[in-house]
Scaffold this active site. Structure first.
Site, PDB file in Angstrom:
ATOM      1  N   SER A  81       0.491  -9.199  -1.847  1.00 29.08           N
ATOM      2  CA  SER A  81       1.389  -8.692  -2.902  1.00 29.08           C
ATOM      3  C   SER A  81       2.729  -8.194  -2.384  1.00 29.08           C
ATOM      4  O   SER A  81       3.626  -7.922  -3.189  1.00 29.08           O
ATOM      5  CB  SER A  81       0.702  -7.567  -3.672  1.00 29.08           C
ATOM      6  OG  SER A  81      -0.260  -8.110  -4.529  1.00 29.08           O
ATOM      7  N   LYS A  84       5.880  -9.840  -3.661  1.00 33.15           N
ATOM      8  CA  LYS A  84       6.366  -9.709  -5.044  1.00 33.15           C
ATOM      9  C   LYS A  84       7.804  -9.190  -5.166  1.00 33.15           C
ATOM     10  O   LYS A  84       8.578  -9.738  -5.955  1.00 33.15           O
ATOM     11  CB  LYS A  84       5.380  -8.853  -5.858  1.00 33.15           C
ATOM     12  CG  LYS A  84       4.024  -9.546  -6.054  1.00 33.15           C
ATOM     13  CD  LYS A  84       2.983  -8.595  -6.636  1.00 33.15           C
ATOM     14  CE  LYS A  84       1.639  -9.280  -6.864  1.00 33.15           C
ATOM     15  NZ  LYS A  84       0.584  -8.325  -7.264  1.00 33.15           N
ATOM     16  N   TYR A 206       2.655 -18.935  -6.767  1.00 31.75           N
ATOM     17  CA  TYR A 206       2.200 -17.553  -6.546  1.00 31.75           C
ATOM     18  C   TYR A 206       1.176 -17.470  -5.406  1.00 31.75           C
ATOM     19  O   TYR A 206       1.296 -16.641  -4.499  1.00 31.75           O
ATOM     20  CB  TYR A 206       1.609 -16.989  -7.848  1.00 31.75           C
ATOM     21  CG  TYR A 206       0.963 -15.636  -7.660  1.00 31.75           C
ATOM     22  CD1 TYR A 206       1.728 -14.509  -7.387  1.00 31.75           C
ATOM     23  CD2 TYR A 206      -0.426 -15.496  -7.731  1.00 31.75           C
ATOM     24  CE1 TYR A 206       1.135 -13.276  -7.188  1.00 31.75           C
ATOM     25  CE2 TYR A 206      -1.025 -14.258  -7.537  1.00 31.75           C
ATOM     26  CZ  TYR A 206      -0.245 -13.151  -7.263  1.00 31.75           C
ATOM     27  OH  TYR A 206      -0.835 -11.928  -7.047  1.00 31.75           O
ATOM     28  N   TYR A 258       1.021   0.271  -7.876  1.00 29.24           N
ATOM     29  CA  TYR A 258       0.150   0.112  -9.047  1.00 29.24           C
ATOM     30  C   TYR A 258      -0.248   1.454  -9.656  1.00 29.24           C
ATOM     31  O   TYR A 258       0.601   2.276  -9.931  1.00 29.24           O
ATOM     32  CB  TYR A 258      -1.102  -0.710  -8.681  1.00 29.24           C
ATOM     33  CG  TYR A 258      -0.791  -1.946  -7.902  1.00 29.24           C
ATOM     34  CD1 TYR A 258      -0.023  -2.955  -8.478  1.00 29.24           C
ATOM     35  CD2 TYR A 258      -1.236  -2.120  -6.603  1.00 29.24           C
ATOM     36  CE1 TYR A 258       0.270  -4.103  -7.769  1.00 29.24           C
ATOM     37  CE2 TYR A 258      -0.950  -3.267  -5.892  1.00 29.24           C
ATOM     38  CZ  TYR A 258      -0.195  -4.252  -6.477  1.00 29.24           C
ATOM     39  OH  TYR A 258       0.092  -5.383  -5.778  1.00 29.24           O
ATOM     40  N   VAL A 276      -3.078  -6.683  -0.329  1.00 27.34           N
ATOM     41  CA  VAL A 276      -4.518  -6.529  -0.073  1.00 27.34           C
ATOM     42  C   VAL A 276      -4.962  -6.977   1.318  1.00 27.34           C
ATOM     43  O   VAL A 276      -6.109  -6.748   1.694  1.00 27.34           O
ATOM     44  CB  VAL A 276      -5.409  -7.223  -1.128  1.00 27.34           C
ATOM     45  CG1 VAL A 276      -5.441  -6.465  -2.434  1.00 27.34           C
ATOM     46  CG2 VAL A 276      -5.035  -8.666  -1.318  1.00 27.34           C
TER      47      VAL A 276
HETATM   48  O1  DON Z   1      -3.420 -11.999  -6.731  1.00 28.73           O
HETATM   49  C1  DON Z   1      -4.142 -11.721  -5.807  1.00 28.73           C
HETATM   50  O2  DON Z   1      -5.314 -11.485  -5.974  1.00 28.73           O
HETATM   51  C2  DON Z   1      -3.629 -11.612  -4.371  1.00 28.73           C
HETATM   52  N1  DON Z   1      -3.260 -12.830  -3.881  1.00 28.73           N
HETATM   53  C3  DON Z   1      -2.561 -10.585  -4.191  1.00 28.73           C
HETATM   54  C4  DON Z   1      -3.078  -9.259  -4.555  1.00 28.73           C
HETATM   55  C5  DON Z   1      -2.542  -8.104  -3.809  1.00 28.73           C
HETATM   56  O3  DON Z   1      -2.135  -8.133  -2.666  1.00 28.73           O
HETATM   57  C6  DON Z   1      -2.673  -6.846  -4.542  1.00 28.73           C
HETATM   58  N2  DON Z   1      -2.131  -5.747  -3.830  1.00 28.73           N
HETATM   59  N3  DON Z   1      -2.513  -4.776  -3.363  1.00 28.73           N
END
Ligand code: DON
Length: 336
Positions: A81, A84, A206, A258, A276
Site C-alpha cells: 500500500s 498508493k 493495482y 487507515y 502489509v
Molecule cells: O490490496 C491489498 O490487499 C494489498 N495488495 C495492499 C494492502 C496493503 O498494503 C494494506 N496496507 N497496510
C-alpha cells in the site's frame, strides 16, 4: 514520558556533530526495538508469508541527500500500500485535481484498508489510501496496453528511489489469485460508473503496483523526494510535479494509516503510509524522508516496530508537524 522533544536539550556546541548524532539516534532506536516480536507477518497473500519476521531496518534521507541507516536497509520487500500516495500523485499530474476528485474523495474513512464501502452521496471511495480509492487511481493512470501503465509506474518509482526497480512476479501472481475482495470492490465501483469497463486492467495495474520490490532505503529516498518538492535529493532528477505534492502529503497525514490515522497524526504527526509487507514511510516536508521495514503487523495491518520506531524518531527530532518548539525542524536544517 516525553514532555519536550529529546533534542531540545542538545547544546549548540554539538551542532557540527549533528550528522553523527542522527546516526546515533537511529542506532539507539534500532537497538531499543530490535527484539520486539509482537505482531504477525501478513499471510492473506500467501507469498507475503515467506517474509523473515526478524528483518528490521530504519533509514533516514535528508533533502540534501545524506543517508542514515540502521539494520536491514537493503533487503527487498514489496511496497504494497505504500504505492498508493505515489500513484495518487501520478493521477493528479495526469488529470489535474478537479478531474481526479470526481472519482475519489479526500475524507478519512476511519475504516480498515480493504473495506467494501463507498460514499453514500457520491459513490466515490472515501480517499486514495484505502483499496477502493487506490483502485480508482490505478484505473486513472493505467494505459493501453496495460503493461505500458505498469512500466510507467515502475519507471517513476525507480526515478524516485534513484535506482531501477522491478515487480516481484510471484507476489503479483499470489496477489492476483487471492484478490477477490479487491475484485468485489472494483466491480462495485464499476456498477456506479466510478471506474471504466476495463475492470481487469485497473485491477492488474493495482496488483502490479503493490508488487513492486523496494528496500527500506528506497522508501526513505522516495519519501525524501516528496519532501524535496518532487526532486530526488541524490540524483537531482525532478520526478514529481511539486504543485501536487501538498495534496498527496495531506491525504497521507489524514488517511495514510487507515483506522489508526487519527492516533498516528496525534502521536507521530507525519504524513505517512504503511504497507502489509511491513514497510512504513514518513515525510517531513522540505527536510527529510524516513522509512522503517519490519514485517510483523498489528491487527490493523501496520508494522508494529515501524510504528514504534517512527514514534521514537519523531520524539527525538521533534518531527511532529505541530511540535511546539519546532526544534526538530531547525535541528535538521543545520545540515543544509
Ligand atoms: O490490496 C491489498 O490487499 C494489498 N495488495 C495492499 C494492502 C496493503 O498494503 C494494506 N496496507 N497496510
Amino acid at each position: 514520558m516525553h514532555t519536550a522533544p529529546h533534542d531540545a536539550a542538545i547544546p549548540e556546541e554539538t551542532a557540527p556533530n549533528e550528522a553523527a548524532r542522527i546516526q546515533e539516534v537511529l542506532d539507539e532506536v534500532y537497538e531499543k526495538y530490535r527484539n520486539v516480536d509482537e505482531g504477525e507477518v501478513a499471510t492473506y497473500i500467501p507469498e507475503l508469508g515467506k517474509a523473515d519476521p526478524k528483518d528490521f531496518g530504519i533509514c533516514l534521507v535528508t533533502v540534501d541527500g545524506r543517508v542514515f541507516r540502521a539494520g536491514d536497509c537493503d533487503k527487498e520487500f514489496t511496497i504494497q500500500s505504500m504505492c498508493k500516495p505515489f500513484a495518487f500523485q501520478m493521477a493528479l499530474e495526469k488529470h489535474g485535481v478537479a478531474e481526479t476528485l470526481k472519482y475519489v474523495g479526500v475524507e478519512p474513512s476511519g475504516d480498515p484498508f480493504n473495506s467494501i464501502e463507498l460514499d453514500a452521496k457520491t459513490s466515490r471511495p472515501f480517499n486514495p489510501m484505502i483499496n477502493a480509492g487506490a483502485i480508482v487511481v490505478s484505473s486513472l493512470i493505467k494505459k493501453s496496453p496495460v503493461e505500458a501503465g505498469v512500466e510507467a509506474f515502475v519507471d517513476t518509482m525507480g526515478a524516485a528511489a534513484g535506482r531501477s526497480l522491478r515487480i516481484d512476479n510471484a507476489v503479483l501472481e499470489s496477489e492476483t489469485l487471492t484478490g477477490n475482495r479487491n475484485r468485489a470492490i472494483a466491480y462495485l465501483m464499476r456498477n456506479f460508473a466510478i471506474i471504466d469497463e476495463q475492470v481487469n486492467e485497473s485491477l492488474h495495474q493495482y496488483f502490479a503496483q503493490c508488487s513492486l520490490l523496494v528496500t527500506c532505503q528506497d522508501m526513505a529516498m522516495m519519501a525524501a523526494t516528496l519532501a524535496n518538492m518532487g526532486a530526488n535529493p541524490v540524483t537531482g532528477k525532478r520526478v514529481f510535479d511539486f504543485r501536487f505534492v501538498k495534496y498527496v502529503l495531506t491525504v497521507m497525514l489524514t488517511c495514510g494509516l487507515y483506522d489508526f490515522a487519527g492516533g498516528w497524526a496525534y502521536e507521530v504527526g507525519l504524513p505517512a503510509k504503511s504497507g502489509v509487507a511491513g514497510g512504513i514511510f514518513g515525510v517531513v516536508n522540505r527536510q527529510l524522508g524516513v522509512s522503517v521495514y519490519s514485517p510483523r503487523l498489528d491487527a490493523r495491518g501496520n508494522s508494529v516496530r515501524g510504528i514504534l520506531a517512527c514514534k521514537e524518531l519523531a520524539n527525538h527530532f521533534g518531527l511532529h508537524a505541530f511540535e511546539f518548539t519546532n526544534v526538530g525542524s531547525s535541528f535538521m536544517q543545520w545540515l543544509l
